[in-house]
Design a protein around this motif. Structure first.
Motif, PDB file in Angstrom:
ATOM      1  N   ILE A  20       0.827  -1.264   0.027  1.00  0.00           N
ATOM      2  CA  ILE A  20      -0.033   0.003   0.032  1.00  0.00           C
ATOM      3  C   ILE A  20       1.097   1.250  -0.035  1.00  0.00           C
ATOM      4  CG2 ILE A  20      -1.870   1.357   1.273  1.00  0.00           C
ATOM      5  CD1 ILE A  20      -2.994  -1.424   2.095  1.00  0.00           C
ATOM      6  N   PHE A  21       1.971   1.246   0.810  1.00  0.00           N
ATOM      7  CA  PHE A  21       2.926   2.308   0.757  1.00  0.00           C
ATOM      8  C   PHE A  21       3.392   2.664  -0.545  1.00  0.00           C
ATOM      9  CE2 PHE A  21       3.358   2.065   5.663  1.00  0.00           C
ATOM     10  CZ  PHE A  21       2.862   3.340   5.715  1.00  0.00           C
ATOM     11  N   THR A  22       3.839   1.451  -1.183  1.00  0.00           N
ATOM     12  CA  THR A  22       4.337   1.658  -2.587  1.00  0.00           C
ATOM     13  C   THR A  22       3.654   2.241  -3.637  1.00  0.00           C
ATOM     14  OG1 THR A  22       5.762  -0.268  -2.115  1.00  0.00           O
ATOM     15  CG2 THR A  22       5.508   0.224  -4.381  1.00  0.00           C
ATOM     16  N   LEU A  23       2.421   1.833  -3.532  1.00  0.00           N
ATOM     17  CA  LEU A  23       1.290   2.203  -4.280  1.00  0.00           C
ATOM     18  C   LEU A  23       0.985   3.690  -4.009  1.00  0.00           C
ATOM     19  CD1 LEU A  23      -1.283  -0.519  -4.231  1.00  0.00           C
ATOM     20  CD2 LEU A  23       0.053  -0.135  -6.231  1.00  0.00           C
ATOM     21  N   ALA A  24       1.063   4.203  -2.879  1.00  0.00           N
ATOM     22  CA  ALA A  24       0.815   5.634  -2.512  1.00  0.00           C
ATOM     23  C   ALA A  24       1.836   6.455  -2.889  1.00  0.00           C
ATOM     24  CB  ALA A  24       0.809   5.667  -0.934  1.00  0.00           C
ATOM     25  N   MET A  26       3.567   5.656  -5.707  1.00  0.00           N
ATOM     26  CA  MET A  26       3.235   5.697  -7.207  1.00  0.00           C
ATOM     27  C   MET A  26       2.299   6.861  -7.563  1.00  0.00           C
ATOM     28  SD  MET A  26       3.602   1.538  -7.792  1.00  0.00           S
ATOM     29  CE  MET A  26       3.293   1.548  -9.491  1.00  0.00           C
ATOM     30  N   SER A  27       1.343   6.515  -6.687  1.00  0.00           N
ATOM     31  CA  SER A  27       0.342   7.586  -6.823  1.00  0.00           C
ATOM     32  C   SER A  27       0.362   9.103  -6.773  1.00  0.00           C
ATOM     33  CB  SER A  27      -0.883   7.550  -6.040  1.00  0.00           C
ATOM     34  OG  SER A  27      -1.975   8.470  -6.048  1.00  0.00           O
ATOM     35  N   VAL A  28       1.336   9.346  -5.794  1.00  0.00           N
ATOM     36  CA  VAL A  28       1.996  10.637  -5.717  1.00  0.00           C
ATOM     37  C   VAL A  28       2.751  11.303  -6.683  1.00  0.00           C
ATOM     38  CG1 VAL A  28       3.424  12.070  -3.908  1.00  0.00           C
ATOM     39  CG2 VAL A  28       1.698  10.570  -3.087  1.00  0.00           C
ATOM     40  N   ALA A  29       3.521  10.269  -7.281  1.00  0.00           N
ATOM     41  CA  ALA A  29       4.577  10.610  -8.351  1.00  0.00           C
ATOM     42  C   ALA A  29       3.803  10.657  -9.548  1.00  0.00           C
ATOM     43  CB  ALA A  29       5.540   9.634  -8.459  1.00  0.00           C
ATOM     44  N   SER A  30       2.606   9.838 -10.046  1.00  0.00           N
ATOM     45  CA  SER A  30       1.872  10.450 -11.094  1.00  0.00           C
ATOM     46  C   SER A  30       1.008  11.545 -10.961  1.00  0.00           C
ATOM     47  CB  SER A  30       0.931   9.199 -11.126  1.00  0.00           C
ATOM     48  OG  SER A  30      -0.017   8.820 -10.237  1.00  0.00           O
ATOM     49  N   ILE A 172      -8.054  -5.692  -0.585  1.00  0.00           N
ATOM     50  CA  ILE A 172      -8.135  -4.186  -0.352  1.00  0.00           C
ATOM     51  C   ILE A 172      -6.518  -3.713  -1.446  1.00  0.00           C
ATOM     52  CG2 ILE A 172      -6.665  -3.928   1.512  1.00  0.00           C
ATOM     53  CD1 ILE A 172      -9.615  -1.887   0.870  1.00  0.00           C
ATOM     54  N   THR A 173      -5.589  -4.582  -1.383  1.00  0.00           N
ATOM     55  CA  THR A 173      -4.444  -4.160  -2.010  1.00  0.00           C
ATOM     56  C   THR A 173      -4.642  -3.880  -3.733  1.00  0.00           C
ATOM     57  OG1 THR A 173      -3.429  -6.241  -2.208  1.00  0.00           O
ATOM     58  CG2 THR A 173      -2.777  -4.903  -0.430  1.00  0.00           C
ATOM     59  N   THR A 174      -5.521  -4.930  -4.314  1.00  0.00           N
ATOM     60  CA  THR A 174      -5.861  -4.791  -5.685  1.00  0.00           C
ATOM     61  C   THR A 174      -6.726  -3.611  -5.760  1.00  0.00           C
ATOM     62  OG1 THR A 174      -5.697  -7.280  -5.991  1.00  0.00           O
ATOM     63  CG2 THR A 174      -7.255  -6.032  -7.544  1.00  0.00           C
ATOM     64  N   ALA A 175      -7.711  -3.239  -4.953  1.00  0.00           N
ATOM     65  CA  ALA A 175      -8.396  -2.060  -5.165  1.00  0.00           C
ATOM     66  C   ALA A 175      -7.473  -0.782  -5.232  1.00  0.00           C
ATOM     67  CB  ALA A 175      -9.416  -2.028  -3.916  1.00  0.00           C
ATOM     68  N   PHE A 176      -6.702  -0.823  -4.126  1.00  0.00           N
ATOM     69  CA  PHE A 176      -5.630   0.431  -4.091  1.00  0.00           C
ATOM     70  C   PHE A 176      -4.903   0.280  -5.504  1.00  0.00           C
ATOM     71  CE2 PHE A 176      -5.941   0.851   0.454  1.00  0.00           C
ATOM     72  CZ  PHE A 176      -6.268   2.017   0.598  1.00  0.00           C
TER      73      PHE A 176
END
Length: 227
Positions: A20-24, A26-30, A172-176
């Motif tokens: 989830i932190f990794t996805l967060a 990635m989200s901020v970078a995008s 939930i990780t897939t949803a994120f």
């Protein structure tokens, strides 16, 4: 267990939280790339339109000598930088028509390629986030389901109720991952389409400018300018 985000987060394991932190990140970078590109594109489009209005009036008269010595400042946008490179090549080109036109054409092409490459900066990150975020989320889901079944096996009891909490944590990780990927893909497609459209604009403007140069040189005006 209540299936709320707070409850699911409280029961997620270390691996799922890392996902989830990794996805967060990635989200901020995008999101940063999206905002930066939109601001850059908006400014360069406005600057290009201003440049086209001012330089177009000069070139419409066929006065390349005046155009070549006109300084419209640094904020001329992508179109201005391309045309200025052609004007620079024209100013220093020899009096031979064929050589001069070829020199201007190469200068326009080189600068056009640089401008398109510059506009594409950051789009690779959006494409990477859009294509990998669902798989990153799926990795967390896979490991979460494995853990849920492992806990069920350790407890020695079966049934959906035993592993439902673990599966919810896993999914939930897939949803994120999808939440991160969908905006990135949409932004990439939009921005890439914008770059493609500006590339066509640059090509058309370069060809029009090259026609003006060819007509001007055909009239023999360049020899007096070069002198």
């Amino acid at each position: 267990m209540q299936f709320t985000l707070a409850e699911i987060w409280a029961h997620t394991g270390l691996f799922a939280r890392c996902i989830i932190f990794t996805l967060a990140i990635m989200s901020v970078a995008s999101l940063v790339v999206m905002a930066e590109r939109m601001l850059v594109f908006r400014k360069t489009r406005a600057d290009s339109r201003n440049f086209a209005a001012k330089m177009g009036a000069i070139l419409a008269k066929g006065d390349l000598s005046t155009a070549a010595n006109t300084n419209l400042g640094k904020d001329v946008g992508h179109l201005g930088r391309v045309i200025n490179s052609g004007l620079t090549a024209y100013r220093i080109s020899p009096s031979n028509k064929e050589v001069a036109v070829e020199s201007v054409a190469r200068a326009l092409e080189r600068q056009a390629q640089r401008e398109v490459q510059s506009m594409k900066r950051g789009l690779g990150l959006l494409a990477t986030v859009g294509s990998t975020a669902p798989f990153v989320g799926l990795l967390g889901t896979t490991m979460g389901i494995v853990n849920a079944f492992s806990l069920m096996a350790a407890a020695g009891s079966g049934g959906l109720g035993t592993i439902s909490a673990g599966i919810a944590e896993a999914l939930i990780t897939t949803a994120f991952g999808l939440i991160v990927a969908i905006p990135a893909v949409m932004a990439y497609n939009f921005l890439q389409g914008w770059v493609d459209a500006r590339s066509v604009d640059i090509s058309e403007s370069s060809n029009e400018f090259l026609d003006v140069v060819a007509r001007h040189l055909g009239g023999g005006a360049h020899s007096s300018h070069a002198a």
